[in-house]
Design an enzyme around this catalytic site. Structure first.
Site, PDB file in Angstrom:
ATOM      1  CD1 TRP A 280     -25.558 -43.068 114.620  1.00 49.30           C
ATOM      2  CD2 TRP A 280     -24.908 -41.150 113.650  1.00 49.30           C
ATOM      3  NE1 TRP A 280     -26.687 -42.362 114.263  1.00 49.30           N
ATOM      4  CE2 TRP A 280     -26.314 -41.194 113.666  1.00 49.30           C
ATOM      5  CE3 TRP A 280     -24.276 -40.035 113.084  1.00 49.30           C
ATOM      6  CZ2 TRP A 280     -27.109 -40.158 113.148  1.00 49.30           C
ATOM      7  CZ3 TRP A 280     -25.058 -39.015 112.562  1.00 49.30           C
ATOM      8  CH2 TRP A 280     -26.453 -39.080 112.600  1.00 49.30           C
TER       9      TRP A 280
ATOM     10  CG  ASP B 196     -21.387 -41.051 119.385  1.00 49.64           C
ATOM     11  OD1 ASP B 196     -22.195 -40.696 120.253  1.00 49.64           O
ATOM     12  OD2 ASP B 196     -21.603 -40.958 118.158  1.00 49.64           O
TER      13      ASP B 196
ATOM     14  CE  LYS C 119     -30.113 -39.402 118.391  1.00 47.93           C
ATOM     15  NZ  LYS C 119     -28.787 -39.760 117.912  1.00 47.93           N
TER      16      LYS C 119
HETATM   17  C1  PLP Z   1     -27.962 -39.336 116.723  1.00 50.77           C
HETATM   18  C2  PLP Z   1     -26.562 -39.741 116.812  1.00 50.77           C
HETATM   19  C3  PLP Z   1     -25.517 -38.922 116.343  1.00 50.77           C
HETATM   20  C4  PLP Z   1     -25.770 -37.604 115.665  1.00 50.77           C
HETATM   21  O1  PLP Z   1     -26.130 -36.689 116.608  1.00 50.77           O
HETATM   22  P1  PLP Z   1     -26.305 -35.140 116.237  1.00 50.77           P
HETATM   23  O2  PLP Z   1     -26.474 -34.545 117.593  1.00 50.77           O
HETATM   24  O3  PLP Z   1     -27.531 -35.053 115.371  1.00 50.77           O
HETATM   25  O4  PLP Z   1     -25.092 -34.675 115.557  1.00 50.77           O
HETATM   26  C5  PLP Z   1     -24.232 -39.364 116.503  1.00 50.77           C
HETATM   27  N1  PLP Z   1     -23.957 -40.549 117.089  1.00 50.77           N
HETATM   28  C6  PLP Z   1     -24.933 -41.348 117.535  1.00 50.77           C
HETATM   29  C7  PLP Z   1     -24.577 -42.650 118.181  1.00 50.77           C
HETATM   30  C8  PLP Z   1     -26.261 -40.980 117.425  1.00 50.77           C
HETATM   31  O5  PLP Z   1     -27.228 -41.787 117.874  1.00 50.77           O
END
Ligand code: PLP
Length: 360
Positions: free
Chosen positions: A101, A171, A195
């Site tokens: 990511w 993030d 998540k």
């Molecule tokens: C799942 C995830 C993403 C992607 O998320 P989307 O909402 O599907 O774009 C980005 N960064 C991390 C750390 C993730 O776990």
């Protein structure tokens, strides 16, 4: 059939109490005679839903007044572009690469300016967090970006990088609200909610006000400007209304659990059950350096791909689902977010012990 224990990395389990409450309100939300799904986002009823959600999130994270909370669409992935489009005034940003990511965020930023990799753990398949105490931060960097919890690899920053005064952007998709955090250390905090917070379709952005300006990169679409959304309190256009309503319920559930200090203790206890077992197992082995272990995502392997596949299959038959690891790590991964009860982790470890006895 009853509910299973869902160890998916996301979309993931939600608290049963929250799902039940939503079910009760499905046909008639508080005497409005309609579902929240059918409701105008300009109505009084919806206004209080989104305002209360924001207030509860501010309470949980102790968000200072000089930060805006935005409920947006496009997932965390859309933020990979929105961040450079809004923040890259010098067209330079530094990225720390601790997984897939983080790398995607870096690649997207490279479209808009000069993105530099200032640290990486790619050399050991992202099984650790690099030392970030004295990095070669670029003098003209607009920000430093991290992925705080690496969902796929199961690592987490336990101390934030020394950004030498530059704005930190994080993030937090897979550790959002799993423990307290000091918002003042960041310029931008963002995460997809699927998540740890709610249904897919909402991304939450917490952003310091001075970073919200008219001065975006040329060609930035209206919908990708933070200022547009901040000025209209996330109601510039129709927001992901039902998703925000569900997030709001999870915020209230978290408050009822005692807030983030209390949920952290629960999360530490759950993770310890699994890690303690892994550390003495003769069959299973964790893949991450101990000091960098995530409380949320726990990858582990047997070292034998056939045995891994057998484990995942038999675990599913025992009501323990979605334990297959990401293809870049192999083996298994147990995601044990806030809504995973301790009982689920205990069941998993019992099953692992029994599987180990049969297959060693
Ligand atoms: C799942 C995830 C993403 C992607 O998320 P989307 O909402 O599907 O774009 C980005 N960064 C991390 C750390 C993730 O776990």
């Amino acid at each position: 059939m009853g509910r299973i224990f869902n160890f998916s990395a996301g979309p993931a389990m939600l608290p049963v109490d929250v799902l039940k409450e939503a079910a009760d309100e499905m046909l008639d939300y508080k005497g409005t005679g309609m579902s929240v799904m059918e409701m105008s986002h300009r109505s009084k009823a919806y206004e209080s839903i989104i305002q209360e959600a924001e207030k509860d999130l501010r309470d949980l994270l102790n968000i200072p007044d000089n930060y805006k909370v935005l409920f947006l669409q496009g997932g965390a992935s859309q933020q990979f572009a929105m961040i450079p489009m809004n923040l890259m005034k010098n067209k330079v940003a530094d990225y720390i690469i601790t997984g897939l990511w983080a790398k995607k965020a870096y690649q997207e930023a490279s479209v808009y300016g000069k993105a530099n990799i200032i640290a990486s753990s790619a050399d050991k398949n992202f099984s650790y967090i690099p030392d970030c105490s004295d990095l070669p931060i670029s003098e003209d960097a607009d920000y430093v970006h991290i992925c705080e919890n690496n969902t796929i690899y199961g690592t987490k920053f336990k101390t934030l990088p020394n950004t030498k005064g530059k704005t930190l952007v994080a993030d937090v998709s897979s550790c959002f609200l799993s423990e307290p955090m000091d918002v003042t250390k960041y310029g931008v905090i963002y995460g997809g909610v699927q998540k740890n917070i709610g249904p897919a379709g909402v991304v939450i952005v917490i952003i310091r006000e001075d970073l919200i300006t008219e001065d975006t990169l040329p060609g930035t679409p209206t919908m990708l400007k933070y200022k547009i959304h901040a000025d209209s309190a996330s109601l510039y256009n129709t927001p992901p209304a039902y998703g925000i309503y569900m997030c709001g319920k999870v915020f209230k559930w978290l408050k009822k659990q005692g807030g983030l200090e209390a949920i952290k203790i629960k999360n530490e206890k759950k993770a310890a059950i699994l890690y303690d077992y892994l550390d003495q197992s003769k069959l299973f082995k964790g893949t991450v350096e101990k000091k960098d272990r995530s409380l949320m995502n726990v990858p582990f392997v047997t070292g034998n791909a056939d045995l891994d596949a057998k484990f995942v299959k038999e675990a599913k038959e025992a009501g323990l689902e979605n334990l297959k690891g990401h293809r870049t790590v192999g083996g298994m991964r147990a995601s044990i977010y806030n809504a995973m009860p301790e009982e689920g982790v205990q069941k998993l470890v019992e099953f692992m012990k029994e599987f180990e006895a049969r297959n060693l």
